[in-house]
Design a protein around this motif. Structure first.
Motif, PDB file in Angstrom:
ATOM      1  N   ALA A   3      38.014   7.018 -19.539  1.00 22.45           N
ATOM      2  CA  ALA A   3      38.483   8.138 -18.734  1.00 22.45           C
ATOM      3  C   ALA A   3      39.322   9.071 -19.610  1.00 22.45           C
ATOM      4  N   HIS A   4      39.225  10.346 -19.335  1.00 18.20           N
ATOM      5  CA  HIS A   4      39.976  11.366 -20.063  1.00 18.20           C
ATOM      6  C   HIS A   4      40.754  12.209 -19.071  1.00 18.20           C
ATOM      7  N   ARG A   5      41.840  12.772 -19.551  1.00 18.13           N
ATOM      8  CA  ARG A   5      42.526  13.812 -18.798  1.00 18.13           C
ATOM      9  C   ARG A   5      43.426  14.586 -19.748  1.00 18.13           C
ATOM     10  N   ASP A  20      46.304   6.971 -26.228  1.00 14.78           N
ATOM     11  CA  ASP A  20      45.423   5.930 -25.694  1.00 14.78           C
ATOM     12  C   ASP A  20      46.199   4.948 -24.840  1.00 14.78           C
ATOM     13  N   ILE A  24      42.264   4.870 -20.612  1.00 15.77           N
ATOM     14  CA  ILE A  24      42.465   6.298 -20.370  1.00 15.77           C
ATOM     15  C   ILE A  24      42.891   6.949 -21.679  1.00 15.77           C
ATOM     16  N   VAL A  26      44.496  10.214 -22.833  1.00 11.57           N
ATOM     17  CA  VAL A  26      45.202  11.408 -22.390  1.00 11.57           C
ATOM     18  C   VAL A  26      45.283  12.362 -23.573  1.00 11.57           C
ATOM     19  N   ASN A  43      40.113  19.151 -16.634  1.00 15.23           N
ATOM     20  CA  ASN A  43      40.211  17.848 -15.976  1.00 15.23           C
ATOM     21  C   ASN A  43      39.064  17.621 -14.994  1.00 15.23           C
ATOM     22  N   ARG A  47      36.739  14.381 -15.598  1.00 18.45           N
ATOM     23  CA  ARG A  47      36.571  13.377 -14.532  1.00 18.45           C
ATOM     24  C   ARG A  47      35.100  13.178 -14.209  1.00 18.45           C
ATOM     25  N   SER A  50      33.473  11.280 -17.135  1.00 21.65           N
ATOM     26  CA  SER A  50      34.021   9.924 -17.231  1.00 21.65           C
ATOM     27  C   SER A  50      33.462   9.035 -16.140  1.00 21.65           C
TER      28      SER A  50
END
Length: 140
Positions: A3-5, A20, A24, A26, A43, A47, A50
């Protein structure tokens, strides 16, 4: 799946820094380097991809039907996006370009992000399979 944001931070030594933790990634961006509108759009796309397993670390195999692996990522400033749209991802051959509305991100952040993402892809620390199939963000 990774997951990324994107999140804003005031205490960064450079414009962007990956953080990290627990599946996730970030992308911490120094406050003032991009607008909150662009952060929200980024985002949204992160999302979406991801949730489909399109992004993973190099030691994890991609999910079935993940699409071709990206070889490079670029960002460019543009003036032709529709009102209310602040970025648009586009596949170009073996890579992808984030088309960003001019004024939504600083030039220094653009340069730093391209360098950082390119290094991650080259080293295999981040593998991206951006699906261009029907109903996806690249399907327009």
């Amino acid at each position: 799946m990774l997951a990324h944001r994107v999140a804003f931070r005031d205490d960064l030594p450079r414009t962007i820094q990956p953080l990290d933790g627990d599946g996730i990634l970030v992308w911490a961006v120094r406050t003032g380097e991009m607008t909150p509108r662009l952060q929200a759009d980024l985002n949204f796309y992160l999302r979406w991809w991801s949730a489909r397993g399109a992004s993973h670390q190099g030691d994890v195999p991609p999910p079935a039907g993940a699409g071709d692996e990206l070889q490079w990522i670029e960002m460019e400033f543009v003036d032709d996006l529709p009102d209310g749209i602040y970025l648009e991802p586009k596949r170009r051959g073996a890579g992808m370009v984030w088309r960003i509305r001019r004024g939504e991100m600083t030039e220094q952040l653009r340069q730093d992000a391209v360098e950082l993402l390119g290094g991650y892809l080259t080293l295999g620390r981040l593998v991206q399979h951006w699906d261009a199939g029907p109903g996806g963000p690249l399907d327009h």
